[in-house]
Design an enzyme around this catalytic site. Structure first.
Site, PDB file in Angstrom:
ATOM      1  N   VAL A  80       0.823  -1.203   0.000  1.00  0.00           N
ATOM      2  CA  VAL A  80       0.000   0.000   0.000  1.00  0.00           C
ATOM      3  C   VAL A  80       0.864   1.263   0.000  1.00  0.00           C
ATOM      4  O   VAL A  80       1.931   1.313   0.613  1.00  0.00           O
ATOM      5  CB  VAL A  80      -0.956   0.000   1.214  1.00  0.00           C
ATOM      6  CG1 VAL A  80      -0.192   0.108   2.532  1.00  0.00           C
ATOM      7  CG2 VAL A  80      -1.991   1.118   1.100  1.00  0.00           C
ATOM      8  N   THR A  81       0.395   2.280  -0.720  1.00  0.00           N
ATOM      9  CA  THR A  81       1.011   3.596  -0.660  1.00  0.00           C
ATOM     10  C   THR A  81      -0.073   4.651  -0.815  1.00  0.00           C
ATOM     11  O   THR A  81      -1.235   4.340  -1.073  1.00  0.00           O
ATOM     12  CB  THR A  81       2.115   3.772  -1.711  1.00  0.00           C
ATOM     13  OG1 THR A  81       2.899   4.941  -1.389  1.00  0.00           O
ATOM     14  CG2 THR A  81       1.538   3.946  -3.112  1.00  0.00           C
ATOM     15  N   GLY A 161       5.043   2.886 -12.109  1.00  0.00           N
ATOM     16  CA  GLY A 161       6.314   3.591 -12.079  1.00  0.00           C
ATOM     17  C   GLY A 161       6.729   4.017 -10.691  1.00  0.00           C
ATOM     18  O   GLY A 161       6.877   3.183  -9.798  1.00  0.00           O
ATOM     19  N   CYS A 179       4.123   0.921   2.253  1.00  0.00           N
ATOM     20  CA  CYS A 179       4.820  -0.189   1.594  1.00  0.00           C
ATOM     21  C   CYS A 179       4.886  -1.432   2.478  1.00  0.00           C
ATOM     22  O   CYS A 179       5.750  -2.297   2.291  1.00  0.00           O
ATOM     23  CB  CYS A 179       6.221   0.232   1.151  1.00  0.00           C
ATOM     24  SG  CYS A 179       6.200   1.678   0.050  1.00  0.00           S
TER      25      CYS A 179
END
EC number: 2.3.1.181
Length: 225
Positions: A80-81, A161, A179
């Protein structure tokens, strides 16, 4: 870094401005599905509306308190971000087979481009072999992360990206384990004496990454993909 990457003929850089996450993700998938062996590579520069994205390895327990910020289950690598205004997101749509790049080499290019960009502002940053991204160490010896990476390879081509924190509201990171790491400290370039705006940072970062991959011609576009 001394990667032996063949020169690439053309790169198109699209400036997307501020966009919701889902339509851009859908456009990346469509671009990748429809491209041919002759399609030029593209970089998409964008700032997203506030959103949490879960990678393919994401676990629900790392979403501590998302509240009113939407959560999107993405098909990129990683966990997760958070994305939001003031964060530079650079999507890299690269034919890695044509470039003769391994995924690891592409990740190294992304990390090196970020590190080189920060070095121009005298920010000493580094990558970690066991945790993709870019990090700094503060004066107290504490590590903080300021860039996250996540890629997907389909048909021998990359999409998704990197995300580099520039000048943003950092509090949403406190509502997740970034993360997948509990207590991971996050920082941004504006707090380190680096770029104060996405516009300032993106020109340097795009040039650094394009140079590392070896594009011979770079064309800029403001139109929608």
């Amino acid at each position: 870094m001394s990667l032996q990457i063949p020169a690439q003929p053309q790169l198109l850089v699209r400036q997307l401005g501020r966009r919701p996450y889902q339509p851009v993700w859908d456009a990346m998938k469509a671009f990748t599905d429809n491209r041919t062996s002759d399609t030029p590579d593209e970089f998409w520069v964008v700032e997203h509306d506030p959103v949490y994205t879960q990678g393919q390895a994401g676990k629900a327990e790392h979403l501590l308190a998302p509240g009113d910020i939407p959560v999107v289950q993405s098909d990129r690598g990683g966990q997760v971000t958070y994305h939001g205004p003031g964060q530079l997101v650079l999507y890299v749509l690269v034919d890695v087979r044509r470039s003769k790049l391994s995924v690891r080499e592409l990740v190294t290019c992304l990390e090196t481009a970020i590190i080189n960009t920060l070095a121009k502002s005298d920010i000493q940053a580094y990558a970690k072999a066991d945790a993709p991204g870019v990090y700094v160490t503060n004066e107290l010896g504490m590590e903080a992360k300021l860039a996250s990476l996540g890629l997907r390879i389909r048909k021998g081509c990359s999409f998704h990206g990197l995300a580099l924190n520039i000048n943003m509201d950092m509090t949403p990171f406190l509502r997740i384990n970034p993360c997948g790491y509990a207590g991971m400290a996050m920082t941004q370039t504006s707090a380190l004496g680096g770029p104060q705006s996405v516009a300032e940072a993106q020109a340097i970062l795009v040039a650094e990454l394009a140079s590392l991959i070896g594009y011979q011609t770079i064309t800029n576009a403001d139109d929608t993909p």
